[in-house]
Design an enzyme around this catalytic site. Sequence first.
Site, short mmCIF file in Angstrom:
data_model
loop_
_atom_site.label_atom_id
_atom_site.label_comp_id
_atom_site.label_asym_id
_atom_site.label_seq_id
_atom_site.Cartn_x
_atom_site.Cartn_y
_atom_site.Cartn_z
N GLY B 241 0.83 -1.20 0.00
CA GLY B 241 0.00 0.00 0.00
C GLY B 241 0.86 1.25 0.00
N ILE B 651 11.95 -6.07 18.82
CA ILE B 651 11.75 -6.69 17.51
C ILE B 651 10.84 -7.90 17.68
CG2 ILE B 651 12.91 -7.84 15.58
CD1 ILE B 651 13.32 -4.76 15.83
N ASN B 653 9.72 -10.01 15.26
CA ASN B 653 10.12 -11.15 14.42
C ASN B 653 11.31 -10.66 13.62
OD1 ASN B 653 10.46 -12.75 12.04
ND2 ASN B 653 8.39 -13.55 12.25
N LYS B 655 12.96 -11.73 11.26
CA LYS B 655 12.96 -11.91 9.81
C LYS B 655 12.02 -10.91 9.10
CE LYS B 655 12.70 -15.67 6.45
NZ LYS B 655 12.53 -17.12 6.32
N THR B 656 10.77 -10.83 9.57
CA THR B 656 9.85 -9.90 8.91
C THR B 656 10.28 -8.46 9.18
OG1 THR B 656 8.34 -10.06 10.80
CG2 THR B 656 7.87 -11.46 8.92
N GLN B 660 11.23 -5.59 6.38
CA GLN B 660 10.66 -4.24 6.33
C GLN B 660 11.75 -3.20 6.12
OE1 GLN B 660 7.45 -3.25 6.45
NE2 GLN B 660 6.59 -3.73 8.43
N GLY B 724 6.73 1.05 15.65
CA GLY B 724 6.53 0.62 14.26
C GLY B 724 7.83 0.59 13.49
N GLY B 726 7.59 0.10 9.70
CA GLY B 726 7.27 0.07 8.27
C GLY B 726 7.86 1.20 7.47
N GLU B 727 8.17 2.32 8.12
CA GLU B 727 8.54 3.50 7.34
C GLU B 727 9.96 4.00 7.58
OE1 GLU B 727 4.77 6.07 6.75
OE2 GLU B 727 4.36 4.81 8.48
#
Lengths: 343, 762
Positions: B241, B651, B653, B655-656, B660, B724, B726-727
């Site tokens: 997204g 953290i 996970n 890996k994920t 990111q 977070g 993601g960014e």
Amino acid sequence: MRPFKYANASNPAAAIKIVTADPAARFLGGGTNLVDLMKEDVMHPSQLMDVTRLKFSVIEKKANGLSIGGTASNAVTANHDLVRENYPLLSMAILAGASAQIRNMATNAGNLNQRTRCTYFYDANMPCNKREPGTGCGALHGVNKNHAILGWSEKCVATYPSDMAVALAALNAVVQVEGSGNTKRNIPFADFHRLPGEHPEIDNTLKHGELITSIDLPENRLAEKSYYLKVRERSSYAFALISVAAALETNGNRIKDVRIALGGVAHKPWRARIAEQWLRGKEPTQANFRAAASAELKHAKPLGQNKYKVGLAAKAIVRALEGAMQGGTYGAMEADSTTTNQN
Amino acid sequence: MSETGKPISRVDGRMKVSGKATYAAEFNQPNMAYAFPVRATIAKGKIASMDDDIIRKELGVIAVISYKNAYKLKPLDMQAQMKAGAAFLGENLPPLQDNVVHYPGQFVAVVVAETYEQARAAAYKLKVRYTADKAAVDLRTELPKSTKPKMFMGEEAQVNEGKAAGPLAASAKKVDHTYSTPVEHHHPMEPHATVAVWEGTDRLTLYDATQGVGLTSAIAAYFFGLHQENVRVVAPFVGGGFGSKGLWLHTLLVAIAAKAANRPVKLALTRQMMQTNVGHRAATIQRVAMGTDAAGQLNVLRHHTDTYNNLTQFFEPSGKQTLVLYKAPLREVTYNVAHLDRSTPTFMRAPGETPGTFALECAMDEMAYQLKMDPVEFRIKNHTAQDPVKGHDFSSEFLVECYRTGAERFGWASRSMEPRQKRQGKYLVGYGMATATYPGGRSAASVKVLMNNKGNVTVMTASIDIGTGTYTVLAQTAADALGVPVEKIDVKIGDSSLPPAPLAGGSQTTASIHPAALDACVLLRKELVSIAIADPGSKLNGSKPEDIGFANGKLFVKGNEDRSETYLNILNRAKRNEIEACATTLPVSGAGLTVPSALCTPSQTPPEQNSDIKQYAFHSFGAQFAEVWVDEDFGTIRVKRVTSVQDVGRIMNEKTARSQIIGGVIFGIGAALMEATEYDKRWGNPVTRTLADYHVPVHLDVPPIDVHFIGKPDPHISPIGARGIGEIGITGVSAAIANAVFNATGKRLRDLPLTPEKFFES
């Protein structure tokens, strides 16, 4: 995409006859460009004659060279032993283009027939003399940093996008075509694509209904000193800002034969004959390469946003000739990429 | 051993790679028709007429809908929309309600037909005539008419305007430069798509590629005048997204189309439409000035941004990080916002910080060079442990450790300060670095957890996995909180009928939903404990609840683990097929951090009641290091390696989380070297129309990326301790690369992206 008819050709003469009779019919090879243009509402063929199953996919030795079939895929051609050994320039150029997936689908004949990637041509709402003669050239005073610096006209400043064709121009290829009534003719590569002039809607000198059956490559002594250089905005899968097909034959420390063709600079693969002429008989030094490049590019006429291409083309010619002298290698098209062979 | 933090692979990975994960456009319905929009070909004006009657006769056409005959949506009303949770529309332009054109590409009609191809062919044939007005299409031309917005997202937009001039003039050393960034597009892998299904006139189901099912449901309900519970939005899988999948007009357009056709209708956007109809990151022109004393201590920072907007109040907030980073007694952050008749700018991965860190962090590098100080040491010297504007402590902050660890891992010490000192064959080699930062967001969320008598656990919340790993990390949290294996946990998200959760934006999903998931699991365990201790047949009978521990699907008496009983036995003996618990977390501090609620309905706490925001500033930090190789003949720049050290709390996970950050860094490489949408200055239309023109990095452009996490849990953001992720990965990357280009070549390139022609023009 408008509704259209589709047929799978099994017999060349019948297929050519059908396409010749209908001005809106088109041959279909891999479809990697034509189908996109149909989806974009730029081309609206009434029918597509799929020629990929005709027996024009052979790559074979001929008396004075090699014949590569019109419907052979770009991938098969680039990786064919006879091509790799005798015409490494062609192999390098093909592999510098598109992506592995597209090269698997695309045919050699289709590659020569692909249309410009000028985005004004692709946007059906923009003026474009190539798409719709008389509407004007959107790019002439628009976004034109990727456009032509040589041979353009007020009617069109688009460039020809193929890498393969740049090598074919340097190799003096000959295009074999078949028209209706079993008429056959051959077109020297230099005469195949054309400059836009007053008629940018016409890309090449094929007549409607003529089918490219093969491309002939005459013998040469250039294989050992060949190099295809492509400068682009990312490491792969981008059209050339500038590309150079360079090949040399030397005799002692003199240049006996030299071929230079440029991509990304004109409406057709640009054979740099002024530079070639300048170099023939001279020593293959960097100074001579530079002088030859600047002699060729003296005639460049950049547009509003692409002055950078003139200097870039000159440097690319020098680098490509140097690469050829060093005996260009496979993977040479990644010469602009620092991400290979390290780490 | 704890499941949380383990680098387990995505629980939905196999479904994704085997084609079993169903995305919006794949929810085919019986009797479904297809919609294809028609877009405006002028930038500003009015539709004069259209040949819709002719198109209605085209093969397969069911309906042609325009302002002439479209369903009348409820009009815009910000007060009413706020109340309904429906304010956050991508652009304030309910589709097909009038004949006014606000930008090239605006939807002016939609054709509904039996097949996609028929709808497309008819849409292409529809002739629309316009009366065009003079349009504002170029930022530089329009800047003289720009305004100074007072607010941005509830915060003061203009900070200390005019106050930097004096301290700048008085500074011993200063830099003052202009940096510019282009329009960028999100281009998630999955194009936007919606399937709309009406049941009668009052129930609507939308299968939608969205970052927020709740948001989409609220907005659709508002504009169609429906009860929100009657608008179900389903999005189990979303292929990226990056901020572009809020609610855009095509979702309303397809619901209008389905109403008119009285059939389910699918609408999938083309890449070309994604250039004009789902937002973009606006171009910015940023002027950054800073002054230091002779020793390199900052006196003042000034960051001014020129940008534009259209059809919303949103503008690119590229001064954000300049309010957070570095100790300086005064900072001035201001904006001029012009109006352009261009498609509407919106949030895009790290809105503000992505272009903003480019300008600020390049200026920091320029300042360090002027001071002849190592750029890492210059930043450490000016580090702040408090929010420099509000004065609050950061909730948790290890930025200096990021610099030091990053420098060590990258091998920064081998860098020569002097440019043009390192060569590899024909390439000039350079090292550069920059600071990364992004706010630590958190919103109210509810999570329900259900355990059945087969030992399976279902975790339910109306959150979204936009490719981030939400499914996986939620399963890990629940596994730990219940003492059951990850494989026993089924996560259900992406459905607005589930308990509410915030949209997947602002890097807040993990920080918001995990505390609620944890609490719901605690409540569930409490119920198991109370059943067990009350049951004469249980080995736990008569124990005190606080003496009961849990592990491996069992409850046991602490210190006497032979007295244990499985969850299954407890449930079976109680003749319970299943038990469930729901918890809601509100973003408030201390004991009130999570508020269990049987109703599963969060209410957003007003910021003024949010006590810990008065006490702490929540931010993530990081340090980005890049090595570039530059071919000076061609102006080609390739990134050879990146080290990214991140302080993002716990953290969940490894890996994920790493994926990111890698994704963010790749996004940053794109922004630095190639991504740009160009517009024709005569007509205002995007000339960069597809992914053939809009270059994003290919595999060969992506070097080895070394990601390291500080990994220290944030004790104040939630009991989970994760902010977070993601960014923040994208922030600072383009500055680190541009600074490396300077180190390699001695050329300062201040206009992104750094394509070859920029190198020759500089």
